[in-house]
Design a protein around this motif. Structure first.
Motif, PDB file in Angstrom:
ATOM      1  N   TRP A 275      12.940   3.248  -8.355  1.00  0.00           N
ATOM      2  CA  TRP A 275      11.553   3.104  -8.801  1.00  0.00           C
ATOM      3  C   TRP A 275      11.164   1.664  -9.115  1.00  0.00           C
ATOM      4  N   PRO A 276      11.996   0.890  -9.798  1.00  0.00           N
ATOM      5  CA  PRO A 276      11.598  -0.497 -10.099  1.00  0.00           C
ATOM      6  C   PRO A 276      11.347  -1.326  -8.837  1.00  0.00           C
ATOM      7  N   VAL A 277      12.156  -1.118  -7.803  1.00  0.00           N
ATOM      8  CA  VAL A 277      11.972  -1.866  -6.553  1.00  0.00           C
ATOM      9  C   VAL A 277      10.698  -1.402  -5.850  1.00  0.00           C
ATOM     10  N   LEU A 278      10.479  -0.103  -5.829  1.00  0.00           N
ATOM     11  CA  LEU A 278       9.268   0.440  -5.206  1.00  0.00           C
ATOM     12  C   LEU A 278       8.020  -0.101  -5.899  1.00  0.00           C
ATOM     13  N   ARG A 279       8.030  -0.102  -7.221  1.00  0.00           N
ATOM     14  CA  ARG A 279       6.880  -0.623  -7.965  1.00  0.00           C
ATOM     15  C   ARG A 279       6.674  -2.109  -7.690  1.00  0.00           C
ATOM     16  N   ALA A 280       7.769  -2.853  -7.590  1.00  0.00           N
ATOM     17  CA  ALA A 280       7.663  -4.291  -7.330  1.00  0.00           C
ATOM     18  C   ALA A 280       7.044  -4.564  -5.959  1.00  0.00           C
ATOM     19  N   GLU A 281       7.419  -3.786  -4.949  1.00  0.00           N
ATOM     20  CA  GLU A 281       6.863  -3.975  -3.615  1.00  0.00           C
ATOM     21  C   GLU A 281       5.378  -3.609  -3.588  1.00  0.00           C
ATOM     22  N   LEU A 282       5.014  -2.530  -4.255  1.00  0.00           N
ATOM     23  CA  LEU A 282       3.609  -2.146  -4.315  1.00  0.00           C
ATOM     24  C   LEU A 282       2.791  -3.182  -5.088  1.00  0.00           C
ATOM     25  N   ALA A 283       3.380  -3.752  -6.141  1.00  0.00           N
ATOM     26  CA  ALA A 283       2.686  -4.795  -6.901  1.00  0.00           C
ATOM     27  C   ALA A 283       2.451  -6.031  -6.037  1.00  0.00           C
ATOM     28  N   ALA A 284       3.440  -6.387  -5.223  1.00  0.00           N
ATOM     29  CA  ALA A 284       3.283  -7.544  -4.338  1.00  0.00           C
ATOM     30  C   ALA A 284       2.220  -7.286  -3.273  1.00  0.00           C
ATOM     31  N   ILE A 285       2.144  -6.053  -2.779  1.00  0.00           N
ATOM     32  CA  ILE A 285       1.118  -5.679  -1.800  1.00  0.00           C
ATOM     33  C   ILE A 285      -0.261  -5.749  -2.449  1.00  0.00           C
ATOM     34  N   THR A 286      -0.368  -5.266  -3.671  1.00  0.00           N
ATOM     35  CA  THR A 286      -1.636  -5.291  -4.402  1.00  0.00           C
ATOM     36  C   THR A 286      -2.100  -6.735  -4.633  1.00  0.00           C
ATOM     37  N   GLU A 287      -1.175  -7.585  -5.019  1.00  0.00           N
ATOM     38  CA  GLU A 287      -1.517  -8.994  -5.245  1.00  0.00           C
ATOM     39  C   GLU A 287      -1.995  -9.657  -3.954  1.00  0.00           C
ATOM     40  N   LEU A 288      -1.312  -9.373  -2.844  1.00  0.00           N
ATOM     41  CA  LEU A 288      -1.700  -9.975  -1.572  1.00  0.00           C
ATOM     42  C   LEU A 288      -3.073  -9.478  -1.122  1.00  0.00           C
ATOM     43  N   ALA A 289      -3.393  -8.212  -1.376  1.00  0.00           N
ATOM     44  CA  ALA A 289      -4.712  -7.689  -1.026  1.00  0.00           C
ATOM     45  C   ALA A 289      -5.808  -8.519  -1.688  1.00  0.00           C
ATOM     46  N   GLY A 290      -5.579  -8.892  -2.951  1.00  0.00           N
ATOM     47  CA  GLY A 290      -6.541  -9.731  -3.640  1.00  0.00           C
ATOM     48  C   GLY A 290      -6.617 -11.129  -3.058  1.00  0.00           C
ATOM     49  N   GLU A 291      -5.471 -11.686  -2.703  1.00  0.00           N
ATOM     50  CA  GLU A 291      -5.451 -13.039  -2.128  1.00  0.00           C
ATOM     51  C   GLU A 291      -6.174 -13.081  -0.777  1.00  0.00           C
ATOM     52  N   LEU A 292      -5.978 -12.039   0.017  1.00  0.00           N
ATOM     53  CA  LEU A 292      -6.584 -11.986   1.352  1.00  0.00           C
ATOM     54  C   LEU A 292      -8.006 -11.445   1.329  1.00  0.00           C
ATOM     55  N   ARG A 293      -8.432 -10.923   0.176  1.00  0.00           N
ATOM     56  CA  ARG A 293      -9.729 -10.253   0.064  1.00  0.00           C
ATOM     57  C   ARG A 293      -9.793  -9.116   1.088  1.00  0.00           C
ATOM     58  N   LEU A 294      -8.733  -8.307   1.093  1.00  0.00           N
ATOM     59  CA  LEU A 294      -8.543  -7.275   2.111  1.00  0.00           C
ATOM     60  C   LEU A 294      -8.300  -5.924   1.448  1.00  0.00           C
ATOM     61  N   TRP A 295      -9.207  -4.980   1.634  1.00  0.00           N
ATOM     62  CA  TRP A 295      -8.954  -3.618   1.162  1.00  0.00           C
ATOM     63  C   TRP A 295      -7.730  -3.070   1.886  1.00  0.00           C
ATOM     64  N   THR A 296      -6.846  -2.429   1.143  1.00  0.00           N
ATOM     65  CA  THR A 296      -5.577  -1.967   1.697  1.00  0.00           C
ATOM     66  C   THR A 296      -5.320  -0.523   1.262  1.00  0.00           C
TER      67      THR A 296
END
Length: 292
Positions: free
Chosen positions: A75-96
């Motif tokens: 779970w900690p690794v899964l949450r970390a990957e989803l958090a990184a995806i969420t952060e990148l969505a904001g950086e790219l201004r891209l709905w994901t």
């Protein structure tokens, strides 16, 4: 509205930390590609980070299906990957829109879900698969309870997941909710058959359908986007490669325009009782055995 639909390799062991991290890296690479190609929203398949296999999770496994032991998930690794995806969505201004297991309070089983991440890097809603397979509902997941819609730049999206391609009533439900495009993610329920059904749902409801499957299925059913008339607009390569297909939902085609402008409004009007004023009482109508 420019939409990107992805196909990615699906890995099936949530205990494998390296595999989870590689899935996350691959998702983020495709997000960057989608953003570079002008996409406003990107849509990923079921199991984009991991699709836990029933035998890997089974307390009676690895040779028999039984109740899933979710303590096996990293779970900690899964949450970390989803958090990184969420952060990148904001950086790219891209709905994901990304699929994942959504953990609930023990002893409840998790949901099989689609997270909707805004271009601000925030989870704004989540769709939980409702009509699960027998194995999923018996041993692995808690079913969801409601449809989910969200709007981006005036375009309304709905979400479906897993084996829900087999239930036309779910697609009709989204038509009644004024959805312009349904995002359907799966790991592949007879992929070729599912793709044909997706075309039928798009045509029957006069909206776009984004069909996202693992790259393992690309030889028979690559990911792609279907127009409201039921034709494929664009598809990912059929060579097993992680990739995205990018389309403009307002594609300007005559078939799509007619489906949206005429077919969909007429179906609504006909279901609302337009025929009642035209029905007649006639002996030859009532007698079902009347001669020609």
């Amino acid at each position: 509205m420019r939409l990107a639909v992805a196909q990615t390799p699906v890995r099936e062991d949530p205990r494998d930390v390296d595999a989870l991290r590689e899935s996350g890296r691959q998702v983020r690479a495709l997000m960057r590609e989608a953003g570079a190609r002008g996409a406003r929203i990107v849509h990923f398949p079921e199991g984009a980070i991991c699709f836990p296999h029933k035998l890997v999770m089974s307390v009676d496994g690895p040779d028999a299906v039984g109740p899933a032991d979710w303590d096996r998930c990293q779970w900690p690794v899964l949450r970390a990957e989803l958090a990184a995806i969420t952060e990148l969505a904001g950086e790219l201004r891209l709905w994901t829109v990304i699929a994942s297991v959504h953990r609930l309070t023990e002893p409840n089983r998790p949901h099989n879900s689609l997270y909707v991440i805004s271009d601000r890097g925030e989870v704004v809603t989540r769709y939980d698969e409702r009509l699960l397979s027998n194995t999923k509902v018996s041993y692995m997941y808690s079913p969801g309870i409601s449809p989910v819609t969200f709007d981006v730049d005036g375009v309304r999206f709905g979400c479906l997941l897993g084996m829900e391609i087999h239930y036309p009533e779910l697609f009709a439900e989204y038509e009644s909710l004024d959805v312009d495009c349904v995002l359907f993610s799966t790991t592949g329920v007879s992929p070729g058959n599912a793709a044909a059904q997706a075309q039928g749902h798009a045509a029957a409801n006069s909206y776009w359908v984004s069909f996202s499957v693992p790259s393992q299925h690309s030889a028979t059913a690559p990911s792609g986007v279907i127009a409201p008339g039921g034709d494929w607009l664009e598809r990912c390569p059929a060579d097993g490669s992680p990739s995205v297909a990018v389309v403009d939902l307002d594609d300007g085609s005559e078939a799509a325009a007619e489906a949206v402008a005429y077919a969909r409004p007429w179906r609504r009007k006909s279901r609302a009782g337009v025929y009642a004023g035209h029905q007649v009482t006639d002996p030859r109508s009532e007698d079902r055995s009347a001669a020609f």
